[in-house]
Write a protein that holds these residues in place. Structure first.
Motif, PDB file in Angstrom:
ATOM      1  N   ALA A 209      40.443  37.681  46.904  1.00 17.68           N
ATOM      2  CA  ALA A 209      39.886  36.385  46.507  1.00 17.68           C
ATOM      3  C   ALA A 209      40.720  35.240  47.075  1.00 17.68           C
ATOM      4  O   ALA A 209      40.177  34.254  47.586  1.00 17.68           O
ATOM      5  N   CYS A 210      42.051  35.357  46.994  1.00 16.42           N
ATOM      6  CA  CYS A 210      42.926  34.315  47.533  1.00 16.42           C
ATOM      7  C   CYS A 210      42.755  34.192  49.041  1.00 16.42           C
ATOM      8  O   CYS A 210      42.770  33.084  49.591  1.00 16.42           O
TER       9      CYS A 210
ATOM     10  N   GLY B 135      39.601  32.341  49.751  1.00 14.44           N
ATOM     11  CA  GLY B 135      39.724  30.936  49.367  1.00 14.44           C
ATOM     12  C   GLY B 135      40.781  30.182  50.133  1.00 14.44           C
ATOM     13  O   GLY B 135      41.060  29.027  49.819  1.00 14.44           O
TER      14      GLY B 135
ATOM     15  N   PHE C 152      39.572  32.596  40.219  1.00 12.58           N
ATOM     16  CA  PHE C 152      38.366  33.280  40.675  1.00 12.58           C
ATOM     17  C   PHE C 152      37.767  34.114  39.545  1.00 12.58           C
ATOM     18  O   PHE C 152      38.445  34.503  38.598  1.00 12.58           O
TER      19      PHE C 152
ATOM     20  N   LEU D 199      35.135  30.875  43.242  1.00 12.99           N
ATOM     21  CA  LEU D 199      36.507  30.475  43.547  1.00 12.99           C
ATOM     22  C   LEU D 199      36.666  29.008  43.196  1.00 12.99           C
ATOM     23  O   LEU D 199      35.755  28.211  43.433  1.00 12.99           O
TER      24      LEU D 199
END
Length: 282
Positions: free
Chosen positions: A2-3, A6, A13, A28
């Motif tokens: 997720a990071c 993003g 998230f 996000l």
């Protein structure tokens, strides 16, 4: 993951896992600007209560991934109706609905009128109206020579949200990475470009890369604490790489934006006519 998606700026998230390659939803957000609470998901939706920190303004946000199978459409419509918040609460709904609510949202005449009516009735029950998409008629294409195109993706809001955020603008971006075009909802000032540092893997193959790294890394830091020394070495290296990459790739960036603009223009043209073979090749 997720990071990474993003860009390491959107650290908050929430997700609804995919089944195979379909049904997945990922939210996000930047925790410095918005607060997400009461996150919950259904079979086709992921909802949360959003508070904008600077103004303390809150609203409910529901993102959807509608089913493609006809026997699940009515279940999806009912789930959407169940998400309707109490009277007076702001509500924004967005995503891939896999369904149109108007016959003109498809470039073919074989639209399922019954499903259109059911979807429109669900929207009316929820008191949702569509946010106008400024520059496209359709958001999805099967990308064939004579393509089938539909407006499957969109943003809907209720009256309370619309009154509060009265300066919103919805634009379609270039469909260079998907058969769906990305949608950008912003205020009339437009989004601010992120200033975070991003390392590009192909830099390591470019002439001068090693020299830039060595010069920046070997510059003596004015600190004795090991952690501060490491921090300033990394910071100085990223600054030097940013300057180096700007001078080296300025023309490439211009060409990239030109290419994306051409794709967007062809996307828009495809809304009203069939592309020529030369345009499709381009």
């Amino acid at each position: 993951v997720a990071c990474f998606l993003g860009g390491y700026r959107l650290k908050g998230f929430a997700q609804r896992p995919a089944v195979g390659t379909r049904g997945g939803i990922l939210l996000l957000w930047d925790e410095d600007h918005v607060c997400f609470e009461n996150v919950h998901h259904g079979d086709f939706t992921l909802s949360a209560q959003i508070t904008i920190i600077s103004s303390n303004t809150s609203f409910k946000f529901t993102t959807v991934y509608g089913p493609t199978r006809n026997n699940l459409k009515d279940v999806f419509f009912q789930e959407l109706k169940d998400e309707k918040p109490p009277l007076g609460e702001r509500w924004l709904v967005a995503g891939d609905f896999n369904q149109i609510y108007r016959a003109r949202d498809k470039n073919r005449s074989n639209a399922n009128r019954s499903r259109i009516t059911h979807f429109r009735n669900a929207l009316n029950f929820c008191e949702l109206k569509e946010i106008h998409l400024q520059n496209r008629r359709f958001t999805w294409s099967n990308e064939q020579n004579n393509p089938t195109m539909s407006k499957l993706d969109g943003f809907f809001c209720n009256e309370d949200w619309d009154i509060t955020f009265d300066k919103h603008i919805l634009h379609a971006l270039s469909s260079s990475l998907s058969d769906h075009c990305p949608l950008l909802l912003a205020n009339d000032d437009g989004p601010r470009r992120p200033r975070s540092f991003r390392f590009e893997n192909f830099w390591t193959n470019m002439p001068g890369f090693q020299q830039v790294i060595l010069e920046a890394w070997n510059k003596p830091p004015q600190h004795h604490d090991p952690f501060l020394r490491l921090f300033h070495k990394l910071k100085k290296t990223s600054q030097k790489l940013r300057v180096w990459s700007r001078t080296l790739f300025s023309n490439a960036k211009v060409q990239l934006h030109m290419a994306l603009e051409i794709i967007l223009r062809l996307d828009e043209a495809q809304d009203v006519r069939i592309l020529s073979p030369e345009e499709a090749d381009l």
